[in-house]
Design a protein around this motif. Structure first.
Motif, short mmCIF file in Angstrom:
data_model
loop_
_atom_site.label_atom_id
_atom_site.label_comp_id
_atom_site.label_asym_id
_atom_site.label_seq_id
_atom_site.Cartn_x
_atom_site.Cartn_y
_atom_site.Cartn_z
N TYR A 1 0.84 -1.20 0.00
CA TYR A 1 0.00 0.00 0.00
C TYR A 1 0.88 1.26 0.00
O TYR A 1 0.63 2.20 -0.76
N MET A 2 1.93 1.27 0.81
CA MET A 2 2.82 2.43 0.85
C MET A 2 3.58 2.60 -0.46
O MET A 2 3.79 3.74 -0.91
N MET B 1 1.38 4.29 -2.79
CA MET B 1 1.28 5.71 -2.42
C MET B 1 2.53 6.50 -2.79
O MET B 1 2.55 7.72 -2.65
N ILE C 1 5.57 6.17 -1.28
CA ILE C 1 6.38 6.47 -0.09
C ILE C 1 7.80 5.90 -0.29
O ILE C 1 7.95 4.75 -0.71
N THR D 1 11.35 5.77 4.58
CA THR D 1 10.12 6.07 5.34
C THR D 1 9.27 4.82 5.52
O THR D 1 8.71 4.58 6.60
N ALA E 1 7.87 3.34 8.92
CA ALA E 1 6.40 3.29 9.06
C ALA E 1 5.91 1.87 9.31
O ALA E 1 4.95 1.65 10.05
N LYS F 1 -5.63 4.84 16.99
CA LYS F 1 -6.68 5.73 16.46
C LYS F 1 -7.42 6.31 17.64
O LYS F 1 -7.92 5.57 18.51
N ILE G 1 -10.64 12.07 13.42
CA ILE G 1 -9.89 10.82 13.55
C ILE G 1 -8.41 11.17 13.64
O ILE G 1 -7.85 11.75 12.70
N THR H 1 1.29 8.03 16.23
CA THR H 1 2.44 7.11 16.30
C THR H 1 3.61 7.87 16.95
O THR H 1 3.56 9.08 17.12
N ASN I 1 2.08 12.02 13.44
CA ASN I 1 0.64 11.94 13.70
C ASN I 1 -0.10 12.50 12.50
O ASN I 1 0.43 13.32 11.75
N TYR I 2 -1.34 12.05 12.34
CA TYR I 2 -2.16 12.56 11.25
C TYR I 2 -3.59 12.71 11.76
O TYR I 2 -4.12 11.79 12.39
N SER J 1 -7.61 13.94 10.74
CA SER J 1 -8.59 14.44 9.77
C SER J 1 -9.91 14.69 10.48
O SER J 1 -10.32 13.93 11.36
N GLY K 1 2.48 14.89 5.88
CA GLY K 1 3.22 13.90 6.67
C GLY K 1 2.99 12.47 6.22
O GLY K 1 3.67 11.56 6.66
N LEU K 2 2.02 12.29 5.31
CA LEU K 2 1.81 10.96 4.71
C LEU K 2 2.43 11.03 3.32
O LEU K 2 3.65 11.07 3.21
N HIS L 1 -14.04 2.09 7.27
CA HIS L 1 -14.02 1.62 8.66
C HIS L 1 -15.30 0.86 8.97
O HIS L 1 -16.38 1.26 8.51
N LEU M 1 -10.21 -1.45 9.41
CA LEU M 1 -9.90 -0.39 8.45
C LEU M 1 -9.30 -1.03 7.21
O LEU M 1 -8.32 -1.79 7.29
C1 VL7 Z 1 -3.55 6.46 6.98
C2 VL7 Z 1 -0.19 5.98 6.13
C3 VL7 Z 1 1.69 5.71 4.59
C4 VL7 Z 1 3.24 7.56 4.79
C5 VL7 Z 1 4.42 7.88 7.95
C6 VL7 Z 1 3.59 6.90 8.66
C7 VL7 Z 1 2.78 7.62 9.66
C8 VL7 Z 1 0.42 7.40 10.41
O1 VL7 Z 1 -5.97 7.63 6.31
C9 VL7 Z 1 -5.69 7.43 7.46
O2 VL7 Z 1 -6.64 7.33 8.40
C10 VL7 Z 1 -7.97 7.59 8.05
C11 VL7 Z 1 -8.82 6.42 8.52
O3 VL7 Z 1 -8.66 6.16 9.90
C12 VL7 Z 1 -8.41 8.85 8.77
O4 VL7 Z 1 -7.58 9.92 8.45
C13 VL7 Z 1 -4.29 7.28 7.96
C14 VL7 Z 1 -2.20 6.16 7.45
C15 VL7 Z 1 -1.53 5.44 6.33
C16 VL7 Z 1 0.22 5.65 4.71
C17 VL7 Z 1 2.16 7.07 4.31
C18 VL7 Z 1 4.15 6.86 5.72
C19 VL7 Z 1 4.71 7.85 6.67
C20 VL7 Z 1 1.71 6.71 10.17
C21 VL7 Z 1 0.47 8.76 10.99
#
Ligand code: VL7
Length: 135
Positions: free
Chosen positions: A20-21, A24, A26, A30, A34, A41, A52, A56, A60-61, A63, A77-78, A109, A118
Motif C-alpha cells: 500500500y505504501m 502511495m 512512499i 520512510t 512506518a 486511532k 480521527i 504514532t 501523527n495525522y 482528519s 506527513g503521509l 471503517h 480499516l
Molecule cells: C492512513 C499511512 C503511509 C506515509 C508515515 C507513517 C505515519 C500514520 O488515512 C488514514 O486514516 C484515516 C482512517 O482512519 C483517517 O484519516 C491514515 C495512514 C496510512 C500511509 C504514508 C508513511 C509515513 C503513520 C500517521
C-alpha cells in the motif's frame, strides 16, 4: 442513530501495508520506519461530525470531516498530496473516497465486537488493519 466510533483503538494487525505504501509512492526509508509503527486511532464523533487522529511515535495525522461534505484534504506527513475527500455512511460503515492523483484511493471503517476494522485502498493495493479498543 448513526454508529458510534468514539474511543481509543490500538493496532493489532496490519496486512499489506508495505505494498500500500509503495502504491502511495512512499520512499524506502520512510516505509521501513512506518512498517514498524503500531498506530493508535483516537476517534471523536458527534453524530455526523468526526475527528480521527492516527497517532504514532514517528508522525501523527488528523482528519476532521462531516459526513457527506466534500473537502480538500492535504495528507501532510503521509504522501503530501491534495485530495477531494468525502466520507459517507454505508449502513454503519464509514466509507471515504479520496479523489486526486491516485486512482481508487480511499478507506472504509467498520466495527465488529470490540474491534475496529480499516481497509485502506490505493491504486491496486488494499491494506487491511484491525484495531482493538484500548482500556
Ligand atoms: C492512513 C499511512 C503511509 C506515509 C508515515 C507513517 C505515519 C500514520 O488515512 C488514514 O486514516 C484515516 C482512517 O482512519 C483517517 O484519516 C491514515 C495512514 C496510512 C500511509 C504514508 C508513511 C509515513 C503513520 C500517521
Amino acid at each position: 442513530m448513526p454508529a458510534d466510533y468514539s474511543g481509543t483503538w490500538d493496532l493489532v494487525s496490519n496486512v499489506n501495508f508495505e505494498d500500500y505504501m509503495v502504491a502511495m509512492g512512499i520512499d524506502f526509508a520512510t516505509r521501513k520506519i512506518a512498517g514498524l509503527l503500531k498506530p493508535q486511532k483516537v476517534i471523536e464523533q458527534d453524530r455526523d461530525y468526526f475527528t480521527i487522529k492516527t497517532l504514532t511515535t514517528f508522525r501523527n495525522y488528523t482528519s476532521s470531516f462531516k459526513i457527506g461534505e466534500e473537502y480538500e484534504e492535504v495528507t501532510k506527513g503521509l504522501d503530501n498530496r491534495k485530495c477531494q475527500t468525502v466520507v459517507n455512511w454505508d449502513n454503519s460503515r464509514l466509507v471515504c473516497v479520496q479523489r486526486g492523483e491516485k486512482r481508487n484511493r480511499g478507506w472504509t471503517h467498520w466495527m465488529e465486537g470490540d474491534k475496529l476494522h480499516l481497509e485502506l485502498c490505493c491504486e491496486d493495493q488494499v491494506c487491511k488493519q484491525v484495531y482493538k479498543r484500548s482500556s
